[in-house]
Scaffold this motif. Structure first.
Motif, short mmCIF file in Angstrom:
data_model
loop_
_atom_site.label_atom_id
_atom_site.label_comp_id
_atom_site.label_asym_id
_atom_site.label_seq_id
_atom_site.Cartn_x
_atom_site.Cartn_y
_atom_site.Cartn_z
N GLU A 184 -7.86 -30.59 -19.68
CA GLU A 184 -6.59 -31.11 -20.21
C GLU A 184 -5.86 -30.01 -20.97
O GLU A 184 -4.64 -29.84 -20.84
CB GLU A 184 -6.84 -32.32 -21.11
CG GLU A 184 -5.59 -33.00 -21.59
CD GLU A 184 -4.79 -33.66 -20.47
OE1 GLU A 184 -3.57 -33.83 -20.65
OE2 GLU A 184 -5.37 -34.02 -19.42
N THR B 180 -15.74 -30.99 -20.72
CA THR B 180 -15.09 -30.35 -19.58
C THR B 180 -13.73 -30.97 -19.30
O THR B 180 -12.74 -30.27 -19.06
CB THR B 180 -15.97 -30.43 -18.32
OG1 THR B 180 -17.17 -29.69 -18.55
CG2 THR B 180 -15.25 -29.86 -17.09
N HIS B 181 -13.65 -32.29 -19.37
CA HIS B 181 -12.37 -32.97 -19.14
C HIS B 181 -11.35 -32.60 -20.22
O HIS B 181 -10.16 -32.43 -19.91
CB HIS B 181 -12.56 -34.48 -19.05
CG HIS B 181 -13.25 -34.91 -17.80
ND1 HIS B 181 -12.68 -34.83 -16.55
CD2 HIS B 181 -14.50 -35.39 -17.60
CE1 HIS B 181 -13.52 -35.25 -15.64
NE2 HIS B 181 -14.65 -35.60 -16.24
N TRP B 182 -11.77 -32.49 -21.46
CA TRP B 182 -10.86 -32.08 -22.53
C TRP B 182 -10.41 -30.63 -22.34
O TRP B 182 -9.25 -30.30 -22.56
CB TRP B 182 -11.50 -32.28 -23.91
CG TRP B 182 -11.44 -33.71 -24.32
CD1 TRP B 182 -12.47 -34.60 -24.35
CD2 TRP B 182 -10.28 -34.43 -24.76
NE1 TRP B 182 -12.00 -35.83 -24.78
CE2 TRP B 182 -10.68 -35.74 -25.04
CE3 TRP B 182 -8.95 -34.08 -24.93
CZ2 TRP B 182 -9.79 -36.71 -25.49
CZ3 TRP B 182 -8.05 -35.05 -25.38
CH2 TRP B 182 -8.48 -36.34 -25.65
N GLU C 56 -19.66 -33.29 -19.53
CA GLU C 56 -18.52 -33.69 -18.70
C GLU C 56 -17.33 -34.09 -19.56
O GLU C 56 -16.18 -33.78 -19.23
CB GLU C 56 -18.92 -34.85 -17.78
CG GLU C 56 -19.92 -34.47 -16.71
CD GLU C 56 -20.50 -35.68 -16.00
OE1 GLU C 56 -20.81 -35.54 -14.80
OE2 GLU C 56 -20.65 -36.76 -16.61
#
Length: 107
Positions: A13, A8-10, A5
């Motif tokens: 972004e 995934t967030h990076w 996760e």
């Protein structure tokens, strides 16, 4: 948050930044500079591809650096990134494979 996760967030972004940079209505300095270049559609696509690769390599290197797999500013050692509950998200090599899968595998 799991290491997957976190990566995934990076990646999201990175994708958001690329969209912001290449957006015609965007007010960022980068998008304004690109717009002022007067590129053809083909040139715009080529620039988008180059920026995508540059951002991908940057984010991948950052995640590898945090995980201790590459240096940050010439210094290489692992960092421990913990979530709000104190659980390890990044460090000791736990995001390297995920970062490769999400950021580099298709390149």
């Amino acid at each position: 948050m799991t290491p997957a996760e976190f990566v995934t967030h990076w990646r999201m972004e990175k994708d958001d930044l690329l969209a912001l940079f290449m957006g015609t209505g965007s007010k960022t300095l980068v998008s304004q500079k690109i717009s002022s270049m007067g590129l053809t559609e083909q040139q715009t696509i080529a620039l988008r591809d180059v920026l995508n690769l540059a951002l991908t390599d940057t984010f991948y290197t950052l995640l590898r650096g945090l995980d201790g797999a590459s240096s940050i500013g010439g210094v290489q050692h692992g960092y421990r990134v913990l979530d709000e509950d104190g659980d390890l998200i990044c460090g000791d090599g736990c995001v390297i494979a995920e970062a490769y899968a999400q950021l580099q595998a298709d390149n």
